[in-house]
Design a protein around this motif. Structure first.
Motif, PDB file in Angstrom:
ATOM      1  N   PRO A  57      -7.477 -50.650  -4.463  1.00  0.00           N
ATOM      2  CA  PRO A  57      -5.705 -50.536  -4.523  1.00  0.00           C
ATOM      3  C   PRO A  57      -5.269 -50.638  -3.208  1.00  0.00           C
ATOM      4  N   VAL A  58      -5.833 -50.222  -2.146  1.00  0.00           N
ATOM      5  CA  VAL A  58      -5.137 -50.050  -0.883  1.00  0.00           C
ATOM      6  C   VAL A  58      -5.010 -51.602  -0.308  1.00  0.00           C
ATOM      7  N   LYS A  59      -6.215 -52.303  -0.184  1.00  0.00           N
ATOM      8  CA  LYS A  59      -5.841 -53.664   0.144  1.00  0.00           C
ATOM      9  C   LYS A  59      -5.057 -54.580  -0.508  1.00  0.00           C
ATOM     10  N   THR A  60      -5.260 -54.266  -1.916  1.00  0.00           N
ATOM     11  CA  THR A  60      -4.168 -55.130  -2.905  1.00  0.00           C
ATOM     12  C   THR A  60      -2.874 -54.762  -2.522  1.00  0.00           C
ATOM     13  N   PHE A  61      -2.394 -53.734  -2.264  1.00  0.00           N
ATOM     14  CA  PHE A  61      -1.169 -53.280  -1.991  1.00  0.00           C
ATOM     15  C   PHE A  61      -0.808 -54.023  -0.503  1.00  0.00           C
ATOM     16  N   ASN A  62      -1.515 -53.712   0.380  1.00  0.00           N
ATOM     17  CA  ASN A  62      -1.444 -54.301   1.903  1.00  0.00           C
ATOM     18  C   ASN A  62      -1.339 -55.699   1.833  1.00  0.00           C
ATOM     19  N   ASP A  63      -1.962 -56.363   0.964  1.00  0.00           N
ATOM     20  CA  ASP A  63      -1.908 -57.952   0.854  1.00  0.00           C
ATOM     21  C   ASP A  63      -0.544 -58.355   0.181  1.00  0.00           C
ATOM     22  N   GLY A  64      -0.185 -57.624  -0.528  1.00  0.00           N
ATOM     23  CA  GLY A  64       1.155 -57.932  -1.070  1.00  0.00           C
ATOM     24  C   GLY A  64       2.475 -57.389  -0.125  1.00  0.00           C
ATOM     25  N   LEU A  65       2.111 -56.308   0.563  1.00  0.00           N
ATOM     26  CA  LEU A  65       3.221 -55.766   1.610  1.00  0.00           C
ATOM     27  C   LEU A  65       3.204 -57.110   2.628  1.00  0.00           C
ATOM     28  N   ARG A 104       6.675 -49.816  -4.240  1.00  0.00           N
ATOM     29  CA  ARG A 104       5.334 -50.357  -4.789  1.00  0.00           C
ATOM     30  C   ARG A 104       5.251 -49.792  -6.224  1.00  0.00           C
ATOM     31  N   LEU A 105       4.846 -50.692  -7.013  1.00  0.00           N
ATOM     32  CA  LEU A 105       4.932 -50.363  -8.539  1.00  0.00           C
ATOM     33  C   LEU A 105       3.666 -50.755  -8.969  1.00  0.00           C
ATOM     34  N   ASP A 106       2.882 -49.791  -9.544  1.00  0.00           N
ATOM     35  CA  ASP A 106       1.506 -50.302 -10.453  1.00  0.00           C
ATOM     36  C   ASP A 106       1.961 -50.980 -11.479  1.00  0.00           C
ATOM     37  N   ALA A 107       1.036 -51.985 -12.122  1.00  0.00           N
ATOM     38  CA  ALA A 107       1.264 -52.766 -13.019  1.00  0.00           C
ATOM     39  C   ALA A 107       1.386 -52.214 -14.511  1.00  0.00           C
ATOM     40  N   ASP A 108       0.940 -50.655 -14.609  1.00  0.00           N
ATOM     41  CA  ASP A 108       1.093 -50.031 -15.612  1.00  0.00           C
ATOM     42  C   ASP A 108       2.396 -48.989 -15.711  1.00  0.00           C
ATOM     43  N   ASP A 109       3.202 -49.067 -14.722  1.00  0.00           N
ATOM     44  CA  ASP A 109       4.438 -48.298 -14.666  1.00  0.00           C
ATOM     45  C   ASP A 109       5.737 -49.058 -14.718  1.00  0.00           C
ATOM     46  N   LEU A 110       6.814 -48.499 -14.671  1.00  0.00           N
ATOM     47  CA  LEU A 110       8.037 -49.269 -14.969  1.00  0.00           C
ATOM     48  C   LEU A 110       9.091 -48.510 -14.153  1.00  0.00           C
ATOM     49  N   LEU A 111       9.818 -49.465 -13.815  1.00  0.00           N
ATOM     50  CA  LEU A 111      11.408 -48.645 -13.016  1.00  0.00           C
ATOM     51  C   LEU A 111      12.132 -48.546 -14.207  1.00  0.00           C
ATOM     52  N   LYS A 144      12.226 -51.509   4.308  1.00  0.00           N
ATOM     53  CA  LYS A 144      11.064 -52.336   4.869  1.00  0.00           C
ATOM     54  C   LYS A 144      11.033 -52.210   6.470  1.00  0.00           C
ATOM     55  N   SER A 145      12.045 -52.180   7.082  1.00  0.00           N
ATOM     56  CA  SER A 145      11.954 -52.207   8.551  1.00  0.00           C
ATOM     57  C   SER A 145      11.023 -50.819   9.166  1.00  0.00           C
ATOM     58  N   VAL A 146      11.236 -49.688   8.052  1.00  0.00           N
ATOM     59  CA  VAL A 146      10.542 -48.505   8.623  1.00  0.00           C
ATOM     60  C   VAL A 146       9.053 -48.918   8.375  1.00  0.00           C
ATOM     61  N   VAL A 147       8.648 -49.410   7.130  1.00  0.00           N
ATOM     62  CA  VAL A 147       7.336 -49.707   6.743  1.00  0.00           C
ATOM     63  C   VAL A 147       6.607 -50.744   7.910  1.00  0.00           C
ATOM     64  N   ASP A 148       7.251 -51.797   8.192  1.00  0.00           N
ATOM     65  CA  ASP A 148       6.817 -52.728   9.357  1.00  0.00           C
ATOM     66  C   ASP A 148       6.410 -51.780  10.785  1.00  0.00           C
ATOM     67  N   LEU A 149       7.116 -50.799  10.987  1.00  0.00           N
ATOM     68  CA  LEU A 149       7.082 -50.002  12.070  1.00  0.00           C
ATOM     69  C   LEU A 149       5.870 -49.117  11.896  1.00  0.00           C
ATOM     70  N   VAL A 150       5.613 -48.466  10.825  1.00  0.00           N
ATOM     71  CA  VAL A 150       4.333 -47.510  10.799  1.00  0.00           C
ATOM     72  C   VAL A 150       3.187 -48.005   9.964  1.00  0.00           C
ATOM     73  N   GLY A 151       3.418 -49.027   9.334  1.00  0.00           N
ATOM     74  CA  GLY A 151       2.148 -49.995   8.700  1.00  0.00           C
ATOM     75  C   GLY A 151       1.966 -49.527   7.127  1.00  0.00           C
ATOM     76  N   GLY A 152       0.973 -50.189   6.639  1.00  0.00           N
ATOM     77  CA  GLY A 152       0.743 -49.932   5.147  1.00  0.00           C
ATOM     78  C   GLY A 152      -0.146 -49.045   5.034  1.00  0.00           C
ATOM     79  N   GLN A 153      -0.743 -48.931   3.926  1.00  0.00           N
ATOM     80  CA  GLN A 153      -1.672 -47.866   3.360  1.00  0.00           C
ATOM     81  C   GLN A 153      -2.964 -47.752   4.164  1.00  0.00           C
ATOM     82  N   LEU A 154      -3.636 -46.815   4.282  1.00  0.00           N
ATOM     83  CA  LEU A 154      -4.973 -46.521   4.890  1.00  0.00           C
ATOM     84  C   LEU A 154      -6.207 -46.357   3.812  1.00  0.00           C
ATOM     85  N   PRO A 155      -7.192 -46.646   4.120  1.00  0.00           N
ATOM     86  CA  PRO A 155      -8.500 -46.658   3.183  1.00  0.00           C
ATOM     87  C   PRO A 155      -8.733 -45.532   2.840  1.00  0.00           C
ATOM     88  N   LEU A 156      -7.990 -44.632   1.957  1.00  0.00           N
ATOM     89  CA  LEU A 156      -8.370 -43.275   1.472  1.00  0.00           C
ATOM     90  C   LEU A 156      -8.560 -43.449  -0.115  1.00  0.00           C
TER      91      LEU A 156
END
Length: 369
Positions: A96-104, A114-121, A192-204
């Motif tokens: 899941p981590v690399k999957t999100f980061n690749d989309g990011l 970030r919306l998991d495929a089994d969730d909804l807004l 998004k500008s903040v995420v660009d600053l701090v980076g994506g998810q870590l491999p936890l």
């Protein structure tokens, strides 16, 4: 990351605020990243819940993590009929981590979900969150209450009653003092500008979301939408959140998340040592409480109690500084049979139960634990 620290110190509200919601919203761009692994049956609804949002120009990035069901075919079919959808397919299952980061890496919107495929807004979710962001430019993360469900989507509350705005470091300190994550995931909108600053998810393994929310909060303000439900979170046996994690593993993974948090860019902020100390003290107390509950329930497995005690000591070296340590020692001296009948410990169990109920009630109303 020194620039991020300086920026965080320069852009923040002075104190916690509770304000009336603002209804006027300028249309903004939002990239919704949908990691997907074997969720072909849920994916269309997740995508529709994002693309049907009003008050936002939405694009969807589906990242298929080498699904073994029809997920990739479904994603490609959706994209063939809507140019707002981009599909990225992994050649190998990456997690899941690399999957999100690749989309990011493909996201171009002003805001990010970030919306998991089994969730909804929920309807209006993005409009409500964007309104907060536009009113408070220092806010980099907005969340609200998620509605958990397992069958048909239940009714949701669509009217925001108030916004709560925290200085990010104040919100982070509170999270460290409790050592709990108050965010499920789909209810979050990020700048998004903040995420660009701090980076994506870590491999936890299970705390990658938690660590990212906390890292974002160190460098911007945080807001909560009160009164409205911002997302539907689906509960089912195959979901990542349903993966069996026992109490000891949950604690150790939260410990690892805080180690990663303060071992990275957040370690540069002035309060990092104090915040980390708060988190370790809270987790040590929770480890002791879990061992205590084993005695109160009459099932004090020696190995489990020992594991919790060892974890507590590893977090806070001096046992006299660990909340609840003396009570656990008394229980160990008395034995489980006497503990279960002792009036003092019966009262402690009742108080503990009331505190737990209050915490859940508070979370549902305010987004805090």
């Amino acid at each position: 990351m020194t620039k991020a620290v300086k920026r965080a110190e320069a852009t923040t509200v002075a104190r916690k605020l509770t304000v009336r919601p603002q209804s006027e919203v300028k249309e903004a761009t939002v990239s919704v990243v949908i990691p997907c692994y074997n969720y072909a049956r849920f994916l269309p609804d997740a995508v529709r819940s994002a693309l049907s949002q009003e008050g936002a120009i939405v694009d969807v990035i589906i990242v298929d993590d080498k699904s073994t069901d029809a997920s990739l075919s479904v994603a490609n079919e959706l994209a063939a009929f809507d140019s707002r959808i981009t599909v990225l397919a992994h050649r190998d299952n990456a997690g899941p981590v690399k999957t999100f980061n690749d989309g990011l890496a493909l996201a171009r919107g002003e805001f990010l979900v970030r919306l998991d495929a089994d969730d909804l807004l929920t309807p209006g979710s993005l409009r409500r969150a964007i309104a907060v962001m536009q009113r408070f430019p220092s806010v980099g993360l907005v969340y609200g209450r998620p509605v958990h469900f397992s069958a048909a989507t239940p009714k949701h509350r669509a009217r925001a009653r108030a916004w709560t705005i925290w200085p990010g470091k104040e919100w982070l300190e509170a999270r460290c003092k409790s050592a709990f994550n108050v965010i499920t995931s789909p209810e979050v909108l990020m700048r998004k500008s903040v995420v660009d600053l701090v980076g994506g998810q870590l491999p936890l393994p299970h705390t990658h979301d938690m660590e990212m929310w906390f890292r974002v909060a160190a460098f911007c303000d945080v807001a909560y939408i009160r009164g409205a439900d911002q997302a539907w979170h689906r509960e089912h046996p195959n979901s990542l959140s349903a993966t069996k994690v026992d109490d000891l593993r949950d604690l150790t993974e939260r410990r690892d998340a805080f180690e990663a948090l303060f071992g990275g860019s957040v370690g540069e902020i002035d309060q990092s040592v104090q915040f980390h100390r708060h988190a370790k003290a809270a987790m040590a107390a929770q480890a002791v409480e879990l061992a205590t509950r084993l005695y109160d329930r009459g099932h004090p497995s020696a190995s489990k109690v020992s594991n919790f005690r060892d974890l507590a000591r590893s977090l806070v070296g001096d046992t006299k500084d660990i909340s609840g340590w003396d009570g656990l020692e008394r229980r160990m001296e008395m034995g489980a049979d006497k503990v279960r009948r002792h009036p003092r410990f019966i009262l402690e169990r009742l108080v503990r139960g009331l505190k737990s109920r209050y915490s859940r009630w508070k979370w549902r109303r305010t987004g805090e634990w």
